[in-house]
Design a protein around this motif. Structure first.
Motif, short mmCIF file in Angstrom:
data_model
loop_
_atom_site.label_atom_id
_atom_site.label_comp_id
_atom_site.label_asym_id
_atom_site.label_seq_id
_atom_site.Cartn_x
_atom_site.Cartn_y
_atom_site.Cartn_z
N SER A 1 0.83 -1.20 0.00
CA SER A 1 0.00 0.00 0.00
C SER A 1 0.87 1.26 0.00
N ARG A 2 2.05 1.18 0.62
CA ARG A 2 2.94 2.35 0.66
C ARG A 2 3.47 2.66 -0.74
N VAL A 3 3.86 1.64 -1.48
CA VAL A 3 4.32 1.85 -2.85
C VAL A 3 3.19 2.41 -3.70
N THR A 4 2.00 1.84 -3.54
CA THR A 4 0.85 2.30 -4.31
C THR A 4 0.55 3.77 -4.02
N ARG A 5 0.61 4.15 -2.74
CA ARG A 5 0.32 5.53 -2.36
C ARG A 5 1.36 6.49 -2.94
N TRP A 6 2.63 6.15 -2.84
CA TRP A 6 3.67 7.01 -3.39
C TRP A 6 3.56 7.11 -4.91
N CYS A 7 3.27 6.01 -5.56
CA CYS A 7 3.12 6.05 -7.02
C CYS A 7 1.98 6.98 -7.43
N HIS A 8 0.88 6.91 -6.69
CA HIS A 8 -0.25 7.80 -6.97
C HIS A 8 0.16 9.26 -6.80
N GLN A 9 0.88 9.55 -5.71
CA GLN A 9 1.30 10.93 -5.46
C GLN A 9 2.32 11.42 -6.49
N LEU A 10 3.11 10.49 -7.03
CA LEU A 10 4.12 10.85 -8.03
C LEU A 10 3.57 10.86 -9.45
N GLY A 11 2.32 10.43 -9.60
CA GLY A 11 1.71 10.39 -10.93
C GLY A 11 2.17 9.21 -11.77
N VAL A 12 2.64 8.15 -11.12
CA VAL A 12 3.08 6.94 -11.84
C VAL A 12 1.91 5.97 -11.91
N GLU A 13 1.50 5.62 -13.11
CA GLU A 13 0.39 4.69 -13.31
C GLU A 13 0.94 3.31 -13.67
N PHE A 14 0.41 2.29 -13.03
CA PHE A 14 0.84 0.93 -13.31
C PHE A 14 0.38 0.50 -14.70
N GLY A 15 1.31 -0.15 -15.41
CA GLY A 15 0.98 -0.68 -16.73
C GLY A 15 0.95 0.35 -17.84
N LYS A 16 1.34 1.59 -17.55
CA LYS A 16 1.31 2.65 -18.56
C LYS A 16 2.72 3.19 -18.78
N PRO A 17 3.23 3.16 -20.02
CA PRO A 17 4.58 3.68 -20.29
C PRO A 17 4.68 5.16 -19.94
N ARG A 18 5.81 5.54 -19.35
CA ARG A 18 6.05 6.93 -19.01
C ARG A 18 6.87 7.55 -20.16
N THR A 19 6.16 8.19 -21.07
CA THR A 19 6.79 8.68 -22.30
C THR A 19 7.88 9.71 -22.03
N SER A 20 7.74 10.46 -20.94
CA SER A 20 8.75 11.46 -20.62
C SER A 20 10.03 10.84 -20.04
N GLU A 21 9.99 9.51 -19.79
CA GLU A 21 11.14 8.81 -19.23
C GLU A 21 11.58 7.66 -20.13
N GLY A 22 11.49 7.87 -21.43
CA GLY A 22 11.93 6.83 -22.35
C GLY A 22 11.06 5.60 -22.34
N ASN A 23 9.76 5.79 -22.05
CA ASN A 23 8.78 4.69 -22.01
C ASN A 23 9.08 3.64 -20.94
N ARG A 24 9.73 4.07 -19.87
CA ARG A 24 9.85 3.16 -18.73
C ARG A 24 8.44 2.80 -18.25
N ILE A 25 8.32 1.60 -17.68
CA ILE A 25 6.99 1.14 -17.28
C ILE A 25 7.09 0.34 -15.98
N LEU A 26 6.05 0.46 -15.15
CA LEU A 26 5.97 -0.27 -13.88
C LEU A 26 4.72 -1.13 -13.90
N TYR A 27 4.92 -2.43 -13.71
CA TYR A 27 3.81 -3.38 -13.67
C TYR A 27 3.61 -3.90 -12.24
#
Length: 276
Positions: A229-255
């Protein structure tokens, strides 16, 4: 490809630090209970969380704040290792004791098969990066599960052993204690592979806790094991969505990785998307 794995609760079903303490307790029944060390650690942790909440109440949440927060645990983790060393919690153990104890550890379903698959994939280099206290213990767990630990680099804390007797003094050598140490170890391993093989290999990291989050976000493909839950909360606050490439970061992705059996498919999917 470089595949980097956390150990406790990423590969294993439970945290194994208490299991290491239990090995020592069986050899020295009169030694201080591990629960005493846990109690001291939790008291330090609670005080730290209270202070941190006051310091950061009005600060914006970003990657820098995450890294500062995780780095702020260094004195707490160091204090735990110091207490263990001073009281000789793990004194008297041999590498064989730790290796044998590690062989009793249960890995998560399908983890051994998947890691073994990648170990025998051409061009794939695997290492374990952990805040665990013993490389011998980790190697015992891997070997018992059918993973050839000789093919895996292990970065972790370790005990100090007498060179003549092979017996531990009980002192823990603090090599990896906070998230930043993991990131540094990963960079070192990847750089070594780049020097040996050339190119810039794909980096995949699997971890389960907030200590793993910087590495999960650094990786080309991050695999969050479990439901932190801590990782999920921080990801939400950082704007990191699971399963969605982060185009501003070279399409890095977190599953989210619910079952190790799905790891190869997730990695293949991310690699395929990157080549579209």
């Amino acid at each position: 490809m470089v595949l980097v794995l956390d150990f406790d609760q990423t590969l294993t079903t439970t945290d194994t630090l208490s299991a290491i303490a239990a090995i020592a307790k069986r050899k020295h029944p009169d030694s201080r209970e591990f629960s005493w060390f846990t109690k001291q650690y939790l008291a330090d942790y609670a005080a730290h969380e209270s202070r941190w909440a006051q310091l950061t109440a009005s600060r914006a949440v970003n990657r820098n704040l995450l890294n500062q927060y995780l780095e702020s645990f260094r004195p707490i983790e160091a204090a735990l290792l110091d207490r263990m060393s001073q009281h000789g919690l793990l004194a008297g153990l041999t590498r064989a004791d730790l290796y044998t104890g590690g062989r009793l550890v249960q890995l998560r379903p399908n983890a051994a098969d998947v890691v073994g698959q990648f170990l025998h994939t051409r061009g794939c280099h695997v290492c374990v990066v952990s805040v665990n206290w013993s490389a011998d213990f980790i190697r015992g767990a891997l070997d018992a599960s059918g993973i050839d630990s000789k093919l895996i680099r292990v970065y972790c804390n370790d005990l100090d052993f007498d060179t003549s007797t092979g017996v531990s003094s009980g002192k823990v050598r603090p090599r990896l204690v906070v998230a930043g140490d993991k990131v540094a170890a990963i960079a070192k391993f990847k750089n070594e592979i780049m020097q040996q093989c050339g190119g810039d290999p794909l980096l995949v990291y699997a971890g389960d806790s907030l200590t793993d989050l910087p590495a999960l976000l650094l990786a080309d493909i991050g695999l969050l094991v479990g439901q932190s839950s801590r990782v999920t909360r921080w990801c939400h606050q950082l704007g990191v969505e699971f399963g969605k490439p982060r185009t501003s970061e070279g399409n890095r992705i977190l599953y989210r990785l619910h079952d190790w059996a799905s790891a190869p498919w997730l990695i293949d999917q991310a690699v395929g998307r990157a080549h579209l």
